[in-house]
Every structure is written in C-alpha cells, then in structure tokens.
Design a protein around this motif. Sequence first.
Motif, PDB file in Angstrom:
ATOM      1  N   ASN A   1     -20.601 -21.797  -2.402  1.00  0.00           N
ATOM      2  CA  ASN A   1     -22.042 -21.551  -2.488  1.00  0.00           C
ATOM      3  C   ASN A   1     -22.314 -20.211  -3.165  1.00  0.00           C
ATOM      4  N   LEU A   2     -23.377 -20.168  -3.954  1.00  0.00           N
ATOM      5  CA  LEU A   2     -23.772 -18.946  -4.643  1.00  0.00           C
ATOM      6  C   LEU A   2     -25.124 -18.491  -4.124  1.00  0.00           C
ATOM      7  N   ARG A   3     -25.228 -17.198  -3.799  1.00  0.00           N
ATOM      8  CA  ARG A   3     -26.491 -16.627  -3.329  1.00  0.00           C
ATOM      9  C   ARG A   3     -26.908 -15.498  -4.250  1.00  0.00           C
ATOM     10  N   GLY A   4     -28.161 -15.577  -4.712  1.00  0.00           N
ATOM     11  CA  GLY A   4     -28.694 -14.545  -5.581  1.00  0.00           C
ATOM     12  C   GLY A   4     -30.149 -14.812  -5.878  1.00  0.00           C
ATOM     13  N   LEU A   5     -30.910 -13.734  -6.171  1.00  0.00           N
ATOM     14  CA  LEU A   5     -32.330 -13.852  -6.480  1.00  0.00           C
ATOM     15  C   LEU A   5     -33.094 -14.567  -5.366  1.00  0.00           C
ATOM     16  N   GLY A   6     -32.637 -14.382  -4.128  1.00  0.00           N
ATOM     17  CA  GLY A   6     -33.337 -14.975  -3.012  1.00  0.00           C
ATOM     18  C   GLY A   6     -33.130 -16.461  -2.845  1.00  0.00           C
TER      19      GLY A   6
ATOM     20  N   ALA B   1     -22.444 -25.387  -3.302  1.00  0.00           N
ATOM     21  CA  ALA B   1     -21.250 -25.696  -4.092  1.00  0.00           C
ATOM     22  C   ALA B   1     -21.340 -27.112  -4.622  1.00  0.00           C
ATOM     23  N   GLY B   2     -20.945 -27.277  -5.877  1.00  0.00           N
ATOM     24  CA  GLY B   2     -20.954 -28.599  -6.492  1.00  0.00           C
ATOM     25  C   GLY B   2     -22.232 -28.918  -7.223  1.00  0.00           C
ATOM     26  N   LEU B   3     -23.308 -28.136  -7.004  1.00  0.00           N
ATOM     27  CA  LEU B   3     -24.570 -28.369  -7.688  1.00  0.00           C
ATOM     28  C   LEU B   3     -24.706 -27.362  -8.823  1.00  0.00           C
ATOM     29  N   LEU B   4     -24.481 -27.832 -10.043  1.00  0.00           N
ATOM     30  CA  LEU B   4     -24.533 -26.968 -11.221  1.00  0.00           C
ATOM     31  C   LEU B   4     -23.548 -25.807 -11.126  1.00  0.00           C
ATOM     32  N   THR B   5     -22.470 -25.985 -10.381  1.00  0.00           N
ATOM     33  CA  THR B   5     -21.417 -24.966 -10.297  1.00  0.00           C
ATOM     34  C   THR B   5     -20.102 -25.617 -10.710  1.00  0.00           C
ATOM     35  N   PRO B   6     -19.889 -25.826 -11.987  1.00  0.00           N
ATOM     36  CA  PRO B   6     -18.697 -26.553 -12.444  1.00  0.00           C
ATOM     37  C   PRO B   6     -17.425 -25.749 -12.240  1.00  0.00           C
ATOM     38  N   THR B   7     -16.318 -26.455 -12.242  1.00  0.00           N
ATOM     39  CA  THR B   7     -15.008 -25.820 -12.149  1.00  0.00           C
ATOM     40  C   THR B   7     -14.702 -25.064 -13.436  1.00  0.00           C
ATOM     41  N   LEU B   8     -14.277 -23.828 -13.294  1.00  0.00           N
ATOM     42  CA  LEU B   8     -13.866 -23.012 -14.436  1.00  0.00           C
ATOM     43  C   LEU B   8     -12.375 -23.215 -14.658  1.00  0.00           C
ATOM     44  N   ARG B   9     -11.986 -23.590 -15.880  1.00  0.00           N
ATOM     45  CA  ARG B   9     -10.576 -23.831 -16.206  1.00  0.00           C
ATOM     46  C   ARG B   9     -10.152 -22.891 -17.325  1.00  0.00           C
ATOM     47  N   LEU B  10      -8.990 -22.273 -17.147  1.00  0.00           N
ATOM     48  CA  LEU B  10      -8.478 -21.313 -18.120  1.00  0.00           C
ATOM     49  C   LEU B  10      -7.033 -21.635 -18.455  1.00  0.00           C
ATOM     50  N   ASN B  11      -6.720 -21.625 -19.745  1.00  0.00           N
ATOM     51  CA  ASN B  11      -5.345 -21.746 -20.211  1.00  0.00           C
ATOM     52  C   ASN B  11      -4.759 -20.355 -20.408  1.00  0.00           C
ATOM     53  N   VAL B  12      -3.480 -20.204 -20.088  1.00  0.00           N
ATOM     54  CA  VAL B  12      -2.770 -18.944 -20.307  1.00  0.00           C
ATOM     55  C   VAL B  12      -1.936 -19.099 -21.571  1.00  0.00           C
ATOM     56  N   GLY B  13      -2.227 -18.267 -22.560  1.00  0.00           N
ATOM     57  CA  GLY B  13      -1.497 -18.331 -23.824  1.00  0.00           C
ATOM     58  C   GLY B  13      -0.389 -17.278 -23.876  1.00  0.00           C
ATOM     59  N   GLU B  14       0.141 -17.070 -25.072  1.00  0.00           N
ATOM     60  CA  GLU B  14       1.170 -16.050 -25.264  1.00  0.00           C
ATOM     61  C   GLU B  14       0.591 -14.675 -24.933  1.00  0.00           C
ATOM     62  N   ASP B  15       1.426 -13.811 -24.365  1.00  0.00           N
ATOM     63  CA  ASP B  15       1.024 -12.456 -23.972  1.00  0.00           C
ATOM     64  C   ASP B  15      -0.075 -12.459 -22.928  1.00  0.00           C
ATOM     65  N   GLY B  16      -0.258 -13.582 -22.234  1.00  0.00           N
ATOM     66  CA  GLY B  16      -1.208 -13.631 -21.126  1.00  0.00           C
ATOM     67  C   GLY B  16      -2.665 -13.795 -21.518  1.00  0.00           C
TER      68      GLY B  16
ATOM     69  N   PRO C   1     -27.709 -11.196 -12.987  1.00  0.00           N
ATOM     70  CA  PRO C   1     -28.008 -10.616 -11.665  1.00  0.00           C
ATOM     71  C   PRO C   1     -26.801 -10.711 -10.739  1.00  0.00           C
ATOM     72  N   ALA C   2     -26.705  -9.776  -9.816  1.00  0.00           N
ATOM     73  CA  ALA C   2     -25.608  -9.791  -8.846  1.00  0.00           C
ATOM     74  C   ALA C   2     -25.717 -11.029  -7.955  1.00  0.00           C
ATOM     75  N   VAL C   3     -24.586 -11.608  -7.637  1.00  0.00           N
ATOM     76  CA  VAL C   3     -24.558 -12.789  -6.776  1.00  0.00           C
ATOM     77  C   VAL C   3     -23.453 -12.622  -5.734  1.00  0.00           C
ATOM     78  N   ASN C   4     -23.550 -13.408  -4.693  1.00  0.00           N
ATOM     79  CA  ASN C   4     -22.526 -13.444  -3.661  1.00  0.00           C
ATOM     80  C   ASN C   4     -21.967 -14.861  -3.607  1.00  0.00           C
ATOM     81  N   MET C   5     -20.643 -14.990  -3.768  1.00  0.00           N
ATOM     82  CA  MET C   5     -19.995 -16.299  -3.795  1.00  0.00           C
ATOM     83  C   MET C   5     -19.247 -16.507  -2.484  1.00  0.00           C
ATOM     84  N   ALA C   6     -19.533 -17.632  -1.823  1.00  0.00           N
ATOM     85  CA  ALA C   6     -18.901 -17.943  -0.540  1.00  0.00           C
ATOM     86  C   ALA C   6     -17.525 -18.557  -0.767  1.00  0.00           C
ATOM     87  N   GLY C   7     -16.588 -17.733  -1.250  1.00  0.00           N
ATOM     88  CA  GLY C   7     -15.228 -18.190  -1.482  1.00  0.00           C
ATOM     89  C   GLY C   7     -15.137 -19.173  -2.642  1.00  0.00           C
TER      90      GLY C   7
END
Length: 204
Positions: free
Chosen positions: A173-178, A183-198, A92-98
């Motif tokens: 903060n995430l808003r969706g489905l009413g 922030a911080g409640l079941l919203t873990p930090t997403l971490r990404l590694n950049v490999g070769e060729d991006g 579902p569509a959500v709105n993220m407060a930054g």
Amino acid sequence: MLTLARRWRWLTLLAMASLLSGCLALPQTGLFAFRLAVTSLGVENVRIGPYNLNAGLDTTDLTSLIASSLGAGSLPVQATMALGLGLPAGMPAVNMAGFNWTLDMPGVDPVSGRYNEDVSLTPGDGANLRLPVSFDVLATDPQRLSPMIDLARQLASNGSLPAGSELAITPGNLRGLGMTLPAGLLTPTLRLNVGEDGQLTPVR
C-alpha cells in the motif's frame, strides 16, 4: 426556482465532474509506483556453508574444501542484498507498506521474500534496505556444486549480482497526499535486469 428538469441536469453535471476528478486522481497517485526507482543494488556478507567469503577466505580451492566437509546433504548459500529505493525529484513523499521481491539469478532457482517494514520515500533521499538472500545448492542438484560455488565466489568478490539477473519488486500500500492506494491498484511490479558492471535496466 429551478425546474425539476434543470435540477436533474445540474445534479448530472456534478456527478460527472466528481467521477472525472476521481478518475484523474487515481492515475496521479499511481505515478508513485510507476516512478519507484532502484538507486543502488549490491551484495554483502556472502557465506557458503560455514565459510564467510567476505572475511578474506582463500577461495582458490573452495570447491574441494567444501566437498570434503559435506555430510548433511545440504549446502546453504547466504548473502545480504543491499537495496536503495528512491523517487525522482518533484515527486511527493510517500510511505510504502513494505513490498514483495523476487530475485532470479542465472543457474539458480528464483528466490522470493517479503519486506514487512514501512519504507519512507522522499525525492533526493533514498532509503537503504537490507534483504536476506539464501538458496541451497545440494537441495537443487548435487551436480551443480561447482557452478554454485563459482556464483557465490563471484557475489563476494564483485559485491554485485551477476549479469543476467532480474529483480522484481511489487509495492505494498502507498500513502501520500492524504490518500492511500491499495497494493495491486495501479501499483505494477517493477522489474530490473542486471547488465555488465551492475547496470540496472527496467524491463518494459
């Protein structure tokens, strides 16, 4: 008429049902953050000191050119990180407060920032954002002048982060489905590694 014991039994069952439904709703809402995806990641508008590397500047002798013009004891490197965020199909569509972000590139102290605007996320329609990235070469170590210039040159020529970089995004903060998920409640930090060729690889 229900006896007092039976009334308490029904009230207990209703309370348990409400508690279970609440516990089930939280993980489902938390999936918004777990499924947040970076759809693209690039680098634009690279500048080192007064020189715009994206403007076709001849960088073959950039180290000597910059070294000869130093005098303030500072050499800022600035760039724009182009970031695409999205959600998988079926979400579902959500709105993220930054969100907060941290970029760690090889040989450079980590750079952090905060994106303060709301971000609307709709499956199949990614949000394209621009984040300012800057670091000071000489404020860190004058001996790293040449490697840092090489890094800036690589950012400009490839339009991508160097392999070995790591990007971390912590949703607001995430808003969706009413509902609103703080922030911080079941919203873990997403971490990404950049490999070769991006290529982007989630960090487990």
